[in-house]
Design a protein around this motif. Structure first.
Motif, PDB file in Angstrom:
ATOM      1  N   GLY A  59       0.850  -0.950   0.086  1.00 40.68           N
ATOM      2  CA  GLY A  59      -0.468  -0.519   0.128  1.00 40.68           C
ATOM      3  C   GLY A  59       0.637   1.851   0.417  1.00 40.68           C
ATOM      4  N   ASP A  60       0.138   2.149   0.961  1.00 37.45           N
ATOM      5  CA  ASP A  60       1.430   2.920   1.442  1.00 37.45           C
ATOM      6  C   ASP A  60       2.831   3.121   1.988  1.00 37.45           C
ATOM      7  OD1 ASP A  60      -0.715   3.559   3.076  1.00 37.45           O
ATOM      8  OD2 ASP A  60      -1.197   5.431   2.622  1.00 37.45           O
ATOM      9  N   ARG A  61       2.758   2.373   2.713  1.00 38.25           N
ATOM     10  CA  ARG A  61       3.748   1.797   3.985  1.00 38.25           C
ATOM     11  C   ARG A  61       4.576   1.034   3.784  1.00 38.25           C
ATOM     12  NH1 ARG A  61       0.461   1.075   8.487  1.00 38.25           N
ATOM     13  NH2 ARG A  61       2.712   1.756   9.617  1.00 38.25           N
ATOM     14  N   GLN A  62       5.397   0.979   4.225  1.00 38.24           N
ATOM     15  CA  GLN A  62       6.851   0.871   4.111  1.00 38.24           C
ATOM     16  C   GLN A  62       7.806   0.266   4.702  1.00 38.24           C
ATOM     17  OE1 GLN A  62       9.113   3.565   1.979  1.00 38.24           O
ATOM     18  NE2 GLN A  62       9.567   1.093  -0.115  1.00 38.24           N
ATOM     19  N   MET A  63       8.245  -0.662   5.348  1.00 34.39           N
ATOM     20  CA  MET A  63       9.773  -0.874   6.662  1.00 34.39           C
ATOM     21  C   MET A  63      10.616  -1.238   6.151  1.00 34.39           C
ATOM     22  SD  MET A  63       8.251  -3.393   9.407  1.00 34.39           S
ATOM     23  CE  MET A  63       8.917  -3.375   9.716  1.00 34.39           C
ATOM     24  N   LEU A  64      11.435  -1.626   6.772  1.00 37.15           N
ATOM     25  CA  LEU A  64      13.024  -2.427   6.547  1.00 37.15           C
ATOM     26  C   LEU A  64      12.982  -3.455   7.470  1.00 37.15           C
ATOM     27  CD1 LEU A  64      15.633  -1.634   4.578  1.00 37.15           C
ATOM     28  CD2 LEU A  64      17.177  -1.239   6.676  1.00 37.15           C
ATOM     29  N   LEU A  65      13.469  -4.290   7.238  1.00 35.47           N
ATOM     30  CA  LEU A  65      13.749  -5.638   8.191  1.00 35.47           C
ATOM     31  C   LEU A  65      15.407  -5.520   7.924  1.00 35.47           C
ATOM     32  CD1 LEU A  65      11.376  -8.318   7.350  1.00 35.47           C
ATOM     33  CD2 LEU A  65      11.165  -6.337   9.098  1.00 35.47           C
ATOM     34  N   ALA A  66      16.395  -4.768   8.930  1.00 37.57           N
ATOM     35  CA  ALA A  66      17.068  -4.732   8.943  1.00 37.57           C
ATOM     36  C   ALA A  66      18.296  -5.473   9.263  1.00 37.57           C
ATOM     37  CB  ALA A  66      17.489  -3.540   9.862  1.00 37.57           C
ATOM     38  N   ALA A  67      17.983  -6.518  10.117  1.00 41.67           N
ATOM     39  CA  ALA A  67      18.358  -8.124   9.979  1.00 41.67           C
ATOM     40  C   ALA A  67      19.868  -7.345  10.912  1.00 41.67           C
ATOM     41  CB  ALA A  67      18.830  -8.778   9.153  1.00 41.67           C
ATOM     42  N   ASP A  68      20.908  -6.915  10.620  1.00 46.58           N
ATOM     43  CA  ASP A  68      22.386  -7.012  11.664  1.00 46.58           C
ATOM     44  C   ASP A  68      22.780  -5.666  11.242  1.00 46.58           C
ATOM     45  OD1 ASP A  68      21.791  -9.310  13.358  1.00 46.58           O
ATOM     46  OD2 ASP A  68      23.396 -10.505  13.527  1.00 46.58           O
ATOM     47  N   PHE A  69      22.758  -4.968  10.201  1.00 45.93           N
ATOM     48  CA  PHE A  69      23.541  -3.708   9.901  1.00 45.93           C
ATOM     49  C   PHE A  69      23.960  -2.899  11.095  1.00 45.93           C
ATOM     50  CE2 PHE A  69      19.988  -0.665  10.861  1.00 45.93           C
ATOM     51  CZ  PHE A  69      20.596   0.139  10.948  1.00 45.93           C
ATOM     52  N   ALA A  70      22.809  -2.649  12.000  1.00 44.80           N
ATOM     53  CA  ALA A  70      23.539  -2.710  13.392  1.00 44.80           C
ATOM     54  C   ALA A  70      23.050  -3.569  14.723  1.00 44.80           C
ATOM     55  CB  ALA A  70      22.887  -1.275  14.032  1.00 44.80           C
ATOM     56  N   ASN A  71      23.840  -4.136  15.541  1.00 46.71           N
ATOM     57  CA  ASN A  71      23.909  -4.929  16.650  1.00 46.71           C
ATOM     58  C   ASN A  71      23.190  -4.689  17.843  1.00 46.71           C
ATOM     59  OD1 ASN A  71      26.367  -6.559  15.060  1.00 46.71           O
ATOM     60  ND2 ASN A  71      24.000  -7.632  15.226  1.00 46.71           N
ATOM     61  N   HIS A  72      23.403  -2.804  18.406  1.00 47.82           N
ATOM     62  CA  HIS A  72      22.683  -1.918  19.250  1.00 47.82           C
ATOM     63  C   HIS A  72      22.799  -1.308  19.278  1.00 47.82           C
ATOM     64  CE1 HIS A  72      23.417  -0.272  23.504  1.00 47.82           C
ATOM     65  NE2 HIS A  72      23.430  -2.008  24.140  1.00 47.82           N
ATOM     66  N   TYR A  73      20.980  -0.959  20.284  1.00 50.96           N
ATOM     67  CA  TYR A  73      20.867   0.519  19.898  1.00 50.96           C
ATOM     68  C   TYR A  73      21.524   2.353  20.033  1.00 50.96           C
ATOM     69  CZ  TYR A  73      19.918   0.638  25.078  1.00 50.96           C
ATOM     70  OH  TYR A  73      19.351   1.216  25.793  1.00 50.96           O
ATOM     71  N   ILE A  74      22.407   1.380  20.844  1.00 57.62           N
ATOM     72  CA  ILE A  74      24.222   2.697  21.348  1.00 57.62           C
ATOM     73  C   ILE A  74      24.869   2.839  20.834  1.00 57.62           C
ATOM     74  CG2 ILE A  74      24.569   4.162  22.922  1.00 57.62           C
ATOM     75  CD1 ILE A  74      22.005   4.793  22.940  1.00 57.62           C
ATOM     76  N   TRP A  75      25.165   1.405  20.450  1.00 56.81           N
ATOM     77  CA  TRP A  75      26.756   1.373  20.356  1.00 56.81           C
ATOM     78  C   TRP A  75      27.142   1.097  19.517  1.00 56.81           C
ATOM     79  CZ3 TRP A  75      26.262  -2.483  25.339  1.00 56.81           C
ATOM     80  CH2 TRP A  75      26.395  -1.813  26.221  1.00 56.81           C
ATOM     81  N   SER A  76      25.969   0.976  18.638  1.00 54.48           N
ATOM     82  CA  SER A  76      25.583   0.312  17.209  1.00 54.48           C
ATOM     83  C   SER A  76      25.511   1.683  16.057  1.00 54.48           C
ATOM     84  CB  SER A  76      25.200  -0.699  16.859  1.00 54.48           C
ATOM     85  OG  SER A  76      26.387  -1.556  16.591  1.00 54.48           O
ATOM     86  N   VAL A  77      23.961   1.735  16.479  1.00 53.74           N
ATOM     87  CA  VAL A  77      23.533   3.001  15.308  1.00 53.74           C
ATOM     88  C   VAL A  77      23.728   4.500  16.034  1.00 53.74           C
ATOM     89  CG1 VAL A  77      20.759   4.572  15.959  1.00 53.74           C
ATOM     90  CG2 VAL A  77      21.386   1.678  16.252  1.00 53.74           C
ATOM     91  N   GLU A  78      23.625   4.235  17.502  1.00 54.07           N
ATOM     92  CA  GLU A  78      24.181   6.146  17.966  1.00 54.07           C
ATOM     93  C   GLU A  78      25.501   6.730  17.494  1.00 54.07           C
ATOM     94  OE1 GLU A  78      22.933   7.778  21.520  1.00 54.07           O
ATOM     95  OE2 GLU A  78      20.701   6.741  20.317  1.00 54.07           O
ATOM     96  N   HIS A  79      26.754   4.590  17.384  1.00 58.38           N
ATOM     97  CA  HIS A  79      28.308   5.533  16.780  1.00 58.38           C
ATOM     98  C   HIS A  79      28.381   4.963  15.904  1.00 58.38           C
ATOM     99  CE1 HIS A  79      28.785   8.413  19.663  1.00 58.38           C
ATOM    100  NE2 HIS A  79      27.633   6.801  21.202  1.00 58.38           N
ATOM    101  N   PRO A  80      28.115   4.224  14.789  1.00 65.66           N
ATOM    102  CA  PRO A  80      27.845   3.760  13.119  1.00 65.66           C
ATOM    103  C   PRO A  80      29.854   3.779  13.115  1.00 65.66           C
ATOM    104  CG  PRO A  80      26.907   5.353  12.596  1.00 65.66           C
ATOM    105  CD  PRO A  80      27.415   5.924  14.008  1.00 65.66           C
ATOM    106  N   GLU A  81      30.357   4.723  13.960  1.00 67.71           N
ATOM    107  CA  GLU A  81      31.656   4.125  12.931  1.00 67.71           C
ATOM    108  C   GLU A  81      32.857   3.659  14.183  1.00 67.71           C
ATOM    109  OE1 GLU A  81      31.132   7.575  16.374  1.00 67.71           O
ATOM    110  OE2 GLU A  81      29.758   6.936  14.138  1.00 67.71           O
ATOM    111  N   TRP A  82      31.654   2.893  15.825  1.00 67.92           N
ATOM    112  CA  TRP A  82      32.640   1.938  16.542  1.00 67.92           C
ATOM    113  C   TRP A  82      32.617   0.727  15.599  1.00 67.92           C
ATOM    114  CZ3 TRP A  82      30.360   2.600  22.306  1.00 67.92           C
ATOM    115  CH2 TRP A  82      30.789   3.773  22.172  1.00 67.92           C
ATOM    116  N   GLU A  83      33.940  -0.306  15.569  1.00 66.89           N
ATOM    117  CA  GLU A  83      33.993  -1.221  15.388  1.00 66.89           C
ATOM    118  C   GLU A  83      33.407  -2.817  15.729  1.00 66.89           C
ATOM    119  OE1 GLU A  83      37.534  -2.277  15.234  1.00 66.89           O
ATOM    120  OE2 GLU A  83      38.409  -0.521  13.561  1.00 66.89           O
ATOM    121  N   VAL A  84      32.510  -3.400  15.502  1.00 61.06           N
ATOM    122  CA  VAL A  84      31.914  -4.142  16.244  1.00 61.06           C
ATOM    123  C   VAL A  84      32.312  -5.477  16.033  1.00 61.06           C
ATOM    124  CG1 VAL A  84      29.515  -6.066  16.489  1.00 61.06           C
ATOM    125  CG2 VAL A  84      29.750  -3.166  15.733  1.00 61.06           C
ATOM    126  N   LYS A  85      33.230  -6.569  17.274  1.00 63.43           N
ATOM    127  CA  LYS A  85      33.438  -8.092  16.872  1.00 63.43           C
ATOM    128  C   LYS A  85      32.747  -8.498  15.740  1.00 63.43           C
ATOM    129  CE  LYS A  85      34.953 -11.903  19.775  1.00 63.43           C
ATOM    130  NZ  LYS A  85      34.321 -12.630  21.238  1.00 63.43           N
TER     131      LYS A  85
END
Length: 305
Positions: free
Chosen positions: A221-247
């Motif tokens: 319809g007129d709705r969209q969303m993203l199933l984002a999987a593991d592009f970011a693994n934590h709501y602070i340590w990845s989302v808010e700091h995307p340049e932080w390296e993740v093991k």
């Protein structure tokens, strides 16, 4: 003996303090309450989307996983500002069901067949109901539920995954891949960027976390969303700091670039996303301010249609 108005008011005012002094549920009881909700279902246009909590666990020393390229002091400061501890973190594992017409599409399968079967049961489904299983990538917590006691968990399903991802792991001599994924290859469809799982479900490459990691755009319809999987693994340590390296990012530079690209898109489109490891129910939005990003957890938006 009659009670004066002042005595009544004093007694009433004391009630919140008395409640605060009562023992709080702890240990297993607190954990049980925190994980009681295992599904979150909502309509997206003509589709039905259901997030499934297929497991959660506490992990020690999160700085050994997130922010590998920042100091202990910086990690502690960011964590304190977000009101989260530095000595442990809570991990969530959230596969997603999408019902589209006659198809029931499951994205990722959790750690074990038993876990995903229980999660599906909580949503009123069995493993036999699933018509298509989509694998966003080949890490063990996404492919672990493909087999149960050596047999396919989803007896009636076909399978979809990214061509780049499958080809890369097929060369790695990885035990979990060889046991759970390779035996299903003859029932798999392999997608490239822009390929369709079904009408309204489109693969979008987000390489770096793994060689061929995919996200999936859901459009109805007129709705969209993203199933984002593991592009970011934590709501602070990845989302808010995307340049932080993740093991767990196999190509850390590419993964960081993918994070920023996706975060910019989500913020610009004001689009909701479901993240496999976001705090359950795993859905939120991205707010971009100045040069940074902020995770905004979904509240009641999906209830409004």
């Amino acid at each position: 003996m009659p009670i004066s108005r002042r005595q009544a008011l004093t007694a009433t005012a004391a009630l919140p303090f008395a409640a605060a002094l009562m023992p709080r549920a702890g240990g297993a009881a607190a954990h049980k309450m925190a994980t009681a909700r295992k599904t979150n279902s909502f309509a997206l246009g003509d589709m039905q989307v259901t997030a499934l909590l297929a497991g959660t666990r506490t992990v020690d020393n999160p700085h050994s996983i997130f922010g590998l390229n920042v100091s202990d002091d910086e990690f502690a400061e960011v964590s304190e500002q977000a009101f989260i501890p530095t000595d442990k973190a809570q991990f969530f594992f959230t596969p997603t069901l999408v019902k589209t017409g006659e198809k029931l599409v499951l994205f990722d399968t959790g750690n074990t067949g038993e876990d995903i079967a229980a999660a599906l049961d909580s949503a009123g489904h069995t493993t036999d109901d699933v018509t298509t299983v989509v694998l966003t990538h080949m890490h063990g917590d996404h492919i672990g539920g493909l087999m149960t006691e050596g047999k396919p968990t989803f007896a009636n399903a076909d399978y979809v995954t990214g061509q780049v991802e499958y080809d890369a792991w097929a060369k790695m001599n990885n035990d979990k891949f060889d046991a759970n994924v390779r035996p299903l290859a003859d029932r798999m469809t392999f997608l490239k960027d822009g390929g369709d799982v079904a009408s309204g479900i489109t693969a979008r490459e987000a390489f770096g976390h793994t060689p061929g990691h995919m996200t999936y755009m859901i459009d109805s319809g007129d709705r969209q969303m993203l199933l984002a999987a593991d592009f970011a693994n934590h709501y602070i340590w990845s989302v808010e700091h995307p340049e932080w390296e993740v093991k767990f990012d196999m190509d850390k530079q590419t993964a960081a670039a993918s994070r920023k690209t996706i975060l910019d898109m989500l913020a610009a489109e004001r689009m909701p996303f479901l993240g496999y490891h976001m705090p359950f129910p795993a859905m939120g939005f991205i707010d971009k301010r100045d040069a940074g990003y902020r995770y905004v957890a979904e509240s009641y938006q999906t209830m409004l249609g």
